[in-house]
Design a protein around this motif. Structure first.
Motif, PDB file in Angstrom:
ATOM      1  N   TYR A   1      -0.127   3.698   8.003  1.00 46.69           N
ATOM      2  CA  TYR A   1       0.299   2.364   7.605  1.00 46.69           C
ATOM      3  C   TYR A   1       1.277   2.487   6.438  1.00 46.69           C
TER       4      TYR A   1
ATOM      5  N   GLN B   1       2.551   0.006   3.034  1.00 44.22           N
ATOM      6  CA  GLN B   1       2.242  -1.193   2.266  1.00 44.22           C
ATOM      7  C   GLN B   1       3.375  -1.452   1.299  1.00 44.22           C
TER       8      GLN B   1
ATOM      9  N   GLY C   1       3.174  -6.853  -2.513  1.00 40.62           N
ATOM     10  CA  GLY C   1       2.775  -8.209  -2.167  1.00 40.62           C
ATOM     11  C   GLY C   1       2.460  -8.424  -0.699  1.00 40.62           C
ATOM     12  N   MET C   2       2.350  -7.336   0.037  1.00 40.03           N
ATOM     13  CA  MET C   2       2.104  -7.471   1.474  1.00 40.03           C
ATOM     14  C   MET C   2       0.906  -6.650   1.886  1.00 40.03           C
ATOM     15  N   GLY C   3       0.420  -6.974   3.070  1.00 43.12           N
ATOM     16  CA  GLY C   3      -0.662  -6.181   3.628  1.00 43.12           C
ATOM     17  C   GLY C   3      -0.134  -4.910   4.269  1.00 43.12           C
ATOM     18  N   LEU C   4      -1.023  -4.181   4.889  1.00 44.64           N
ATOM     19  CA  LEU C   4      -0.651  -2.930   5.538  1.00 44.64           C
ATOM     20  C   LEU C   4      -0.062  -3.207   6.924  1.00 44.64           C
TER      21      LEU C   4
ATOM     22  N   LEU D   1       1.123  -1.259  10.522  1.00 47.17           N
ATOM     23  CA  LEU D   1       0.896  -0.027  11.268  1.00 47.17           C
ATOM     24  C   LEU D   1       2.214   0.596  11.710  1.00 47.17           C
TER      25      LEU D   1
ATOM     26  N   PHE E   1      -0.310   4.829   3.714  1.00 46.21           N
ATOM     27  CA  PHE E   1      -1.738   5.107   3.829  1.00 46.21           C
ATOM     28  C   PHE E   1      -2.050   5.685   5.194  1.00 46.21           C
TER      29      PHE E   1
ATOM     30  N   PHE F   1      -9.761   4.965   4.685  1.00 46.87           N
ATOM     31  CA  PHE F   1      -8.397   5.160   4.212  1.00 46.87           C
ATOM     32  C   PHE F   1      -8.312   6.265   3.161  1.00 46.87           C
ATOM     33  N   GLY F   2      -7.155   6.942   3.150  1.00 47.32           N
ATOM     34  CA  GLY F   2      -6.844   7.843   2.069  1.00 47.32           C
ATOM     35  C   GLY F   2      -6.365   7.067   0.851  1.00 47.32           C
ATOM     36  N   ALA F   3      -6.050   7.783  -0.231  1.00 43.75           N
ATOM     37  CA  ALA F   3      -5.643   7.147  -1.486  1.00 43.75           C
ATOM     38  C   ALA F   3      -4.166   6.783  -1.506  1.00 43.75           C
TER      39      ALA F   3
ATOM     40  N   ARG G   1       2.809   7.520  -2.653  1.00 42.08           N
ATOM     41  CA  ARG G   1       3.799   6.586  -3.182  1.00 42.08           C
ATOM     42  C   ARG G   1       5.165   7.219  -3.086  1.00 42.08           C
TER      43      ARG G   1
ATOM     44  N   GLN H   1      -2.928 -16.728  -2.500  1.00 43.24           N
ATOM     45  CA  GLN H   1      -2.224 -15.472  -2.765  1.00 43.24           C
ATOM     46  C   GLN H   1      -2.806 -14.786  -3.989  1.00 43.24           C
TER      47      GLN H   1
ATOM     48  N   GLY I   1      -4.096   1.875  -7.173  1.00 43.07           N
ATOM     49  CA  GLY I   1      -3.912   3.297  -6.920  1.00 43.07           C
ATOM     50  C   GLY I   1      -4.826   3.884  -5.864  1.00 43.07           C
ATOM     51  N   GLU I   2      -5.533   3.031  -5.152  1.00 42.80           N
ATOM     52  CA  GLU I   2      -6.460   3.512  -4.129  1.00 42.80           C
ATOM     53  C   GLU I   2      -6.166   2.880  -2.782  1.00 42.80           C
ATOM     54  N   GLY I   3      -6.788   3.440  -1.740  1.00 43.54           N
ATOM     55  CA  GLY I   3      -6.691   2.829  -0.430  1.00 43.54           C
ATOM     56  C   GLY I   3      -7.729   1.735  -0.270  1.00 43.54           C
ATOM     57  N   PRO I   4      -7.572   0.887   0.747  1.00 40.85           N
ATOM     58  CA  PRO I   4      -8.552  -0.183   0.983  1.00 40.85           C
ATOM     59  C   PRO I   4      -9.917   0.390   1.348  1.00 40.85           C
TER      60      PRO I   4
ATOM     61  N   PHE J   1      -8.166  -7.964   1.167  1.00 41.06           N
ATOM     62  CA  PHE J   1      -7.416  -8.121   2.410  1.00 41.06           C
ATOM     63  C   PHE J   1      -8.342  -8.502   3.551  1.00 41.06           C
TER      64      PHE J   1
ATOM     65  N   PHE K   1      -3.222  -6.929   9.286  1.00 40.78           N
ATOM     66  CA  PHE K   1      -3.670  -7.262   7.940  1.00 40.78           C
ATOM     67  C   PHE K   1      -3.011  -8.532   7.412  1.00 40.78           C
ATOM     68  N   GLY K   2      -3.768  -9.297   6.618  1.00 48.78           N
ATOM     69  CA  GLY K   2      -3.180 -10.361   5.825  1.00 48.78           C
ATOM     70  C   GLY K   2      -2.464  -9.771   4.616  1.00 48.78           C
ATOM     71  N   ASP K   3      -1.758 -10.624   3.866  1.00 47.14           N
ATOM     72  CA  ASP K   3      -0.964 -10.149   2.728  1.00 47.14           C
ATOM     73  C   ASP K   3      -1.785  -9.966   1.454  1.00 47.14           C
ATOM     74  N   GLY K   4      -3.059 -10.341   1.498  1.00 50.46           N
ATOM     75  CA  GLY K   4      -3.937 -10.066   0.368  1.00 50.46           C
ATOM     76  C   GLY K   4      -4.086 -11.222  -0.605  1.00 50.46           C
TER      77      GLY K   4
END
Lengths: 112, 112
Positions: free
Chosen positions: A35, A37, A40-43, A45, A90, A103-105, A108, B9, B40-43, B88, B102-105
């Protein structure tokens, strides 16, 4: 138990450079996913691999390629990086249909 | 493609307050998922819902799968500072290779 491990954690590229993002899982999961990211947005695919030996495009595959090297590893390659690919990437894995994705971390990536 | 609208949001609340966020879709899913992402992490998965009308709790968190299968909500009761993060929603078809939309969070800030 490491779970899903992504390398590198950070990367800066120049436009046109290539690189491969690595992902490995130690949970013996069948399915793996990449994925991206954006702020301000979701993930979203990019690509996924439902099982070893298969890969399929996701929602935003353009500019990327993937390799399911074995059951543990699923890599994402940018052949010619563009600034629009600046994002957090991700990797995730899942045991089977209907199960939980882990999920992984994240990696960036900045493309200048 | 499928779209998820997640609201609000962002939220700024006092410690101890309850929180509610929701997600609506233009199409139906047979699985709704709620994740939390720390900086700094994944979901990380909080709650998974598999049946229309299902109401599921995980500690102070409660989520429901809407009966139309096009919406879901998440409530957090008696918020604490460590609830800070991005939440999310995600919709999925269990037969669709585990691909999630996914939604935008919702970014949650909790003031002590």
């Amino acid at each position: 138990n490491a779970g899903v491990t992504q390398t590198p954690k950070f990367q800066v590229l120049k436009t046109g450079q290539s690189m491969t993002l690595q992902c490995a899982q130690d949970m013996n999961h069948n399915s793996m996913y990449w994925y991206r990211q954006d702020p301000g947005m979701g993930l979203r695919l990019i690509y996924y691999s439902a099982s070893e030996g298969t890969t399929d495009k996701g929602e935003v595959p353009n500019g990327y390629n993937v390799s399911r090297l074995n059951k543990r590893e699923f890599s994402l390659r940018l052949e010619s990086a563009a600034p629009s690919q600046t994002s957090v990437y991700f990797c995730a894995s899942m045991a089977g249909l209907g199960n939980i994705q882990y999920f992984g971390a994240g990696t960036r990536l900045s493309v200048l | 493609g499928q779209q998820l609208n997640q609201s609000p949001q962002s939220m700024f609340i006092q410690e101890g307050e309850d929180v509610s966020m929701n997600c609506t879709s233009s199409s139906i899913f047979n699985t709704w998922l709620w994740y939390k992402q720390d900086p700094g992490e994944g979901p990380v998965l909080l709650i998974a819902l598999y049946k229309a009308g299902e109401l599921t709790s995980n500690g102070r968190l409660t989520a429901q799968f809407g009966i139309t299968r096009k919406d879901s909500f998440l409530n957090i009761s008696a918020s604490i500072p460590s609830d800070v993060g991005i939440y999310f929603c995600a919709g999925r078809w269990s037969t669709n290779a585990g691909k999630s939309t996914f939604g935008d969070g919702t970014t949650l800030t909790v003031k002590p």
